[in-house]
Design an enzyme around this catalytic site. Structure first.
Site, PDB file in Angstrom:
ATOM      1  N   ASN A  66       0.870  -1.182   0.000  1.00 25.53           N
ATOM      2  CA  ASN A  66       0.000   0.000   0.000  1.00 25.53           C
ATOM      3  C   ASN A  66       0.905   1.229   0.000  1.00 25.53           C
ATOM      4  OD1 ASN A  66      -1.774   2.071   0.510  1.00 25.53           O
ATOM      5  ND2 ASN A  66      -2.239   1.434   2.617  1.00 25.53           N
ATOM      6  N   LYS A 114       0.224   4.285  -0.326  1.00 24.42           N
ATOM      7  CA  LYS A 114      -0.364   5.527   0.207  1.00 24.42           C
ATOM      8  C   LYS A 114      -0.064   6.669  -0.779  1.00 24.42           C
ATOM      9  CE  LYS A 114      -0.050   3.432   4.670  1.00 24.42           C
ATOM     10  NZ  LYS A 114      -0.068   3.560   6.112  1.00 24.42           N
ATOM     11  N   HIS A 126      -9.543   1.234   4.698  1.00 23.94           N
ATOM     12  CA  HIS A 126      -8.269   1.475   5.385  1.00 23.94           C
ATOM     13  C   HIS A 126      -8.499   2.457   6.529  1.00 23.94           C
ATOM     14  CE1 HIS A 126      -4.224   2.778   6.267  1.00 23.94           C
ATOM     15  NE2 HIS A 126      -3.821   1.640   5.704  1.00 23.94           N
ATOM     16  N   GLU A 168      -6.876   4.872   7.607  1.00 25.45           N
ATOM     17  CA  GLU A 168      -6.652   6.292   7.290  1.00 25.45           C
ATOM     18  C   GLU A 168      -7.875   6.897   6.611  1.00 25.45           C
ATOM     19  OE1 GLU A 168      -2.881   5.768   5.324  1.00 25.45           O
ATOM     20  OE2 GLU A 168      -2.005   5.254   7.262  1.00 25.45           O
ATOM     21  N   GLU A 189      -5.404  -4.754  10.540  1.00 27.35           N
ATOM     22  CA  GLU A 189      -4.387  -3.721  10.733  1.00 27.35           C
ATOM     23  C   GLU A 189      -4.682  -2.951  12.018  1.00 27.35           C
ATOM     24  OE1 GLU A 189      -2.401  -2.559   6.754  1.00 27.35           O
ATOM     25  OE2 GLU A 189      -4.181  -1.328   6.985  1.00 27.35           O
ATOM     26  N   GLY A 206       2.393   2.500  10.615  1.00 30.94           N
ATOM     27  CA  GLY A 206       3.336   3.606  10.452  1.00 30.94           C
ATOM     28  C   GLY A 206       4.027   4.026  11.738  1.00 30.94           C
ATOM     29  N   SER A 237       3.378  -1.862  10.234  1.00 32.94           N
ATOM     30  CA  SER A 237       4.832  -1.906  10.446  1.00 32.94           C
ATOM     31  C   SER A 237       5.468  -3.255  10.113  1.00 32.94           C
ATOM     32  CB  SER A 237       5.179  -1.467  11.874  1.00 32.94           C
ATOM     33  OG  SER A 237       4.766  -0.119  12.092  1.00 32.94           O
TER      34      SER A 237
HETATM   35  P1  PGA Z   1       2.815   0.503   7.491  1.00 30.91           P
HETATM   36  O1  PGA Z   1       1.347   0.699   6.855  1.00 30.91           O
HETATM   37  O2  PGA Z   1       3.353  -0.807   6.959  1.00 30.91           O
HETATM   38  O3  PGA Z   1       3.603   1.682   7.007  1.00 30.91           O
HETATM   39  O4  PGA Z   1       2.644   0.471   8.974  1.00 30.91           O
HETATM   40  C1  PGA Z   1       0.471  -0.385   6.676  1.00 30.91           C
HETATM   41  C2  PGA Z   1      -0.842   0.077   6.102  1.00 30.91           C
HETATM   42  O5  PGA Z   1      -1.297   1.177   6.449  1.00 30.91           O
HETATM   43  O6  PGA Z   1      -1.442  -0.628   5.277  1.00 30.91           O
END
Ligand code: PGA
Length: 250
Positions: free
Chosen positions: A9, A11, A95, A97, A167, A173, A212
């Site tokens: 992903n 982003k 997601h 976010e 997640e 992140g 992460s």
């Molecule tokens: P990250 O993000 O691996 O940077 O923690 C995962 C995600 O948001 O899908």
């Protein structure tokens, strides 16, 4: 035996040149066969470039979002039909976010899940609790609510053509990963929710872990029996690290 999937992903990162280089780099890494299914999810403007570069390689392409509508006066939205036409296989829906920054609720996420499937895309349905919810021992309650909202709208059969990504928001992140045991417990719980409806589909559906994931921790997480790969953010933006994560799923 479920084949693992590792999806990147991106982003709101990347460029046309980076898209071309990253997909070509993965294709070269796995020219002799991929250890798992591999998907990249770049921003919308680069999806077509990614699909073109991925053609004839083991890499597949997904979008980071999809409209719940099929067509119409919906400025800024992108339909499942458009994504399918350029060759996408997946669309991430729900997601965290988007749930938090774009105020997407369970009903909208379910509508997006359905819209993706209407156009032949496999939704990657993201679920997960906040730190506050985990500390209040509400992880299962939150994840159950998020999964059941889609089950109620789409039915269990729809999950045969979908992927779930667990997640935990506190791991996204942050560099703080769920332990393999924490991930396994929630993955087994999610599969149990599906098993109550249909055991065959529950055994078939891939449940990815996200938050992460990196080359250093992927193997121990992917070794858990109910973890079927990963949804990878930051570590999916360069070939070598992402390829190592893919190998950890082999
Ligand atoms: P990250 O993000 O691996 O940077 O923690 C995962 C995600 O948001 O899908």
């Amino acid at each position: 035996m479920r084949q693992k999937l590792v999806a990147g992903n991106w982003k709101m990162y990347g460029s046309r040149a980076m898209t071309r280089a990253l997909v070509a780099g993965l294709a070269a890494e796995f020219a002799d066969g991929a250890p798992c299914e591999i998907a990249v999810c770049p921003p919308f403007p680069f999806l077509e470039e990614a699909c073109r570069a991925a053609g004839g390689t083991p890499v597949t392409v997904g979008a980071q979002d999809v409209s719940d509508r099929d067509e119409g006066a919906f400025t800024g939205q992108v339909s499942g039909a458009m994504l399918a036409e350029i060759g996408c296989r997946y669309a991430i829906v729900g997601h965290s976010e988007r749930r938090s920054l774009n105020a997407e609720d369970d009903a909208l996420v379910a509508a997006k899940f359905l819209a993706a499937q209407r156009h032949g895309l496999a939704p990657i349905l993201c679920v997960g609790e906040s730190l506050e919810e985990r500390e209040a021992d509400r992880t299962e309650e939150v994840v159950a609510r998020q999964v059941r909202a889609v089950l109620a709208a789409a039915g269990i059969e729809a999950f045969a053509r979908a992927v779930i990504a667990y997640e935990p928001i506190w791991a996204i992140g942050t560099g703080r990963t769920a332990t393999p045991e924490q991930a396994q417990a929630v993955h087994a719980f999610i599969r149990g929710l599906l098993r109550a409806e249909n055991a065959n589909i529950a055994d078939f559906v891939k449940v990815l872990y996200g938050g992460s994931v990196k080359a250093a921790n992927a193997a121990e997480i992917f070794a858990m029996p109910d973890v079927d790969g990963g949804l990878v953010g930051g570590a999916s933006l360069e070939v070598e690290g992402f390829a190592s994560i893919c190998r950890a799923a082999g």
